[in-house]
Design a protein around this motif. Structure first.
Motif, mmCIF file in Angstrom:
data_model
loop_
_atom_site.group_PDB
_atom_site.id
_atom_site.type_symbol
_atom_site.label_atom_id
_atom_site.label_comp_id
_atom_site.label_asym_id
_atom_site.label_seq_id
_atom_site.Cartn_x
_atom_site.Cartn_y
_atom_site.Cartn_z
ATOM 1 N N GLU A 80 14.264 -11.817 -2.514
ATOM 2 C CA GLU A 80 14.130 -11.344 -1.317
ATOM 3 C C GLU A 80 15.401 -11.539 -0.507
ATOM 4 N N TYR A 121 4.984 -8.950 -6.504
ATOM 5 C CA TYR A 121 4.143 -8.034 -5.723
ATOM 6 C C TYR A 121 4.974 -7.155 -4.879
ATOM 7 N N ARG A 122 4.360 -5.827 -4.794
ATOM 8 C CA ARG A 122 4.911 -5.047 -3.897
ATOM 9 C C ARG A 122 3.749 -4.479 -2.995
ATOM 10 N N ARG A 180 2.655 -1.918 0.772
ATOM 11 C CA ARG A 180 3.208 -1.274 1.914
ATOM 12 C C ARG A 180 1.973 -0.904 2.673
ATOM 13 N N TRP A 185 7.973 0.567 -0.072
ATOM 14 C CA TRP A 185 7.400 -0.544 -0.737
ATOM 15 C C TRP A 185 8.244 -1.650 -0.388
ATOM 16 N N TYR A 233 8.842 -5.679 -1.639
ATOM 17 C CA TYR A 233 8.424 -6.581 -2.815
ATOM 18 C C TYR A 233 8.575 -7.770 -2.203
ATOM 19 N N SER A 234 8.028 -8.841 -2.987
ATOM 20 C CA SER A 234 7.538 -10.200 -2.504
ATOM 21 C C SER A 234 7.121 -10.889 -3.597
ATOM 22 N N TRP A 252 3.889 -2.954 -14.007
ATOM 23 C CA TRP A 252 3.129 -2.855 -12.588
ATOM 24 C C TRP A 252 1.846 -2.238 -13.073
#
Length: 490
Positions: free
Chosen positions: A16, A179-180, A182, A190, A192-193, A221
């Motif tokens: 991040e 993960y992504r 929205r 998206w 991302y995290s 994914w």
């Protein structure tokens, strides 16, 4: 950040923050320098979210270096240089992730089995690399209150704080997922995290769709993201019907204000026109009062007397004055205000003709104070003559002997004061004598002038006023009239 070797991708991690440098030290620890993210350490060399230590908070770390003494040097942007001794005896222990009956003994047996049968390892690895992880929403909190999981939610306007939890799953691979997610209407792309939850606060009214996907450490994914729909209803004052009603009400109020304003304007204009007409009527009446038939008849009779008695010179002199007076009165009647000089000329002509009528019954004087500029200062036209007429007809004419009229114009404070004094019989005696001669001419000049002053005060918001008082005591008390005209110092 992707951790791989020649045969496989071992792990993936979203930091991040931008990565400035990666260093593996002599102990096998992996160090990651982040821009505005501090320093990450993976003690066992395994890159995963559960196996990391964070240092230096949000400091921007720009470079890393290990010297021959096993000291780690950490360079930062704006916060100096840090050193860290790598020889410190630290024991790192990474927790094992297992499920069911997968104990240490079972894992050892699996490892022996994989070592004895390499093809099995290949088959299992292919299975892990090709199967996409599953993803599902594990919890939804609305305004910090847990709620039942549904595909769609209809929420009130105040229910605009959402916390959504989600979990990835992959059979036979219990590793940590990336993960992504929205929220359509909030997130443009998206996000991302490595975290398995996200919060949204103060969401405005509208329709939102939340989508989330998981990625395995092999970089695969989820085929279909997990999703949930949220419809946040607006407050009543944000609804279309309320705004339409508000606009309609505003239009009605504005229309009413305009109508009232227009009506008031028209009313004022009508009142102003009425007042203007009344002023015009009063000015005409004042003009007629100054040139009333009795005055004109008596003046012409006196002139005729001079002619018949062969006193032609005297007749011509007074006829000339009479003509001048008529012209002055007509000229002054066209103007609302005239100079004091013009007013004095008019009253001198008038008093001379009245002396002719009454055969020298009175004499007069006119004085102008030092504070007055008679050529420049102005007063309302046809203002003084009615009071002079009243003094002559009701004061001087009722005396047995000759009388005297004194006119003085002076500046007192912020007013031009016109003072008219006579030594006639006074108001009380004149009133009694007038009752006995009710059929004779009654002067209307003072009443007309009083009405004129009242209307002029209303139109111009001024304070013209008149004071009348008796002078002295006895049979011939006399009368004093004071006319107060606001002084205009332009």
């Amino acid at each position: 950040m992707v951790h791989f070797n020649s045969s496989e991708v071992k792990s993936r991690l979203f930091t991040e923050k931008n990565i400035e440098q990666i260093l593996q030290d002599s102990e096998g620890k992996i160090w990651v320098a982040l821009n505005q993210g501090g320093l990450l350490c993976f003690p066992t060399g395994d890159v995963s979210s559960s196996n990391r230590i964070e240092y230096l908070g949000n400091t921007s770390v720009t470079s890393l270096f290990e010297d021959s003494q096993h000291n780690l040097w950490i360079c930062t942007n704006g916060d100096g240089i840090y050193s860290y001794n790598l020889n410190t005896n630290i024991t790192y222990q990474q927790p094992e992730i297992s499920e069911g009956l997968d104990t240490s003994d079972v894992r050892v047996k699996k490892a022996i089995r994989l070592e004895q049968d390499p093809n099995l390892l290949t088959l299992e690895r292919v299975f892990w690399d090709t199967v996409a992880p599953g993803i599902f929403i594990s919890s939804i909190e609305i305004n910090n209150k847990d709620t039942a999981l549904e595909k769609s939610y209809m929420l009130e306007a105040y229910q605009n704080f959402l916390r959504i939890g989600y979990v990835g799953s992959l059979p036979g691979n219990p590793g940590v997922f990336q993960y992504r997610y929205r929220l359509n209407g909030v997130d443009k792309d998206w996000v991302y995290s490595s975290m398995n939850s996200v919060s949204y606060t103060m969401l405005p009214p509208g329709e939102y769709k939340f989508e989330v996907g998981a990625m395995s450490k092999e970089g695969i994914w989820s085929k279909e993201p997990a999703s949930a729909t949220f419809i946040i209803q607006p407050y009543y004052y944000q609804t279309t019907w309320f705004m339409a009603m508000t606009v309609g009400l505003a239009v009605v109020i504005i229309t009413m204000i305009l109508l009232i304003y227009t009506r008031n304007i028209r009313k004022k204009e009508a009142e102003k026109a009425k007042i203007s007409k009344r002023i015009a009527d009063l000015e005409l009446m004042a003009l007629r009062a100054q040139m009333n038939p009795h005055f004109m008849f008596n003046t012409l009779s006196s002139i005729q007397h001079f002619v018949s008695s062969n006193n032609t010179e005297e007749a011509l002199r007074y006829l000339s004055k009479f003509a001048k007076l008529m012209r002055v009165v007509l000229d002054n009647s066209k103007r609302k205000e005239i100079s004091i000089n013009d007013e004095i000329k008019a009253i001198e002509l008038y008093l001379d003709l009245e002396k002719l009528r009454f055969k020298g019954k009175f004499d007069y004087s006119i004085e102008v104070g030092e504070g007055i500029d008679p050529s420049y200062d102005e007063i309302p036209s046809m203002l003084i003559q009615p009071y002079l007429e009243n003094s002559i007809l009701h004061g001087i004419n009722n005396k047995l002997d000759t009388g005297f009229i004194k006119v003085k114009i002076d500046l007192v404070d912020d007013h031009i004061v016109v003072c008219i004094e006579d030594d006639g019989v006074g108001r009380k005696k004149a009133a009694k004598m007038q009752e006995r001669r009710s059929k004779e001419h009654k002067s209307q000049g003072m009443n007309i002038t009083r009405d004129r002053l009242s209307i002029i005060n209303r139109v111009n918001q001024s304070n013209l006023n008149v004071e009348v008082e008796d002078i002295g005591t006895g049979e011939n008390t006399g009368t004093r009239v004071k006319i107060y005209v606001p002084f205009k110092n332009y």
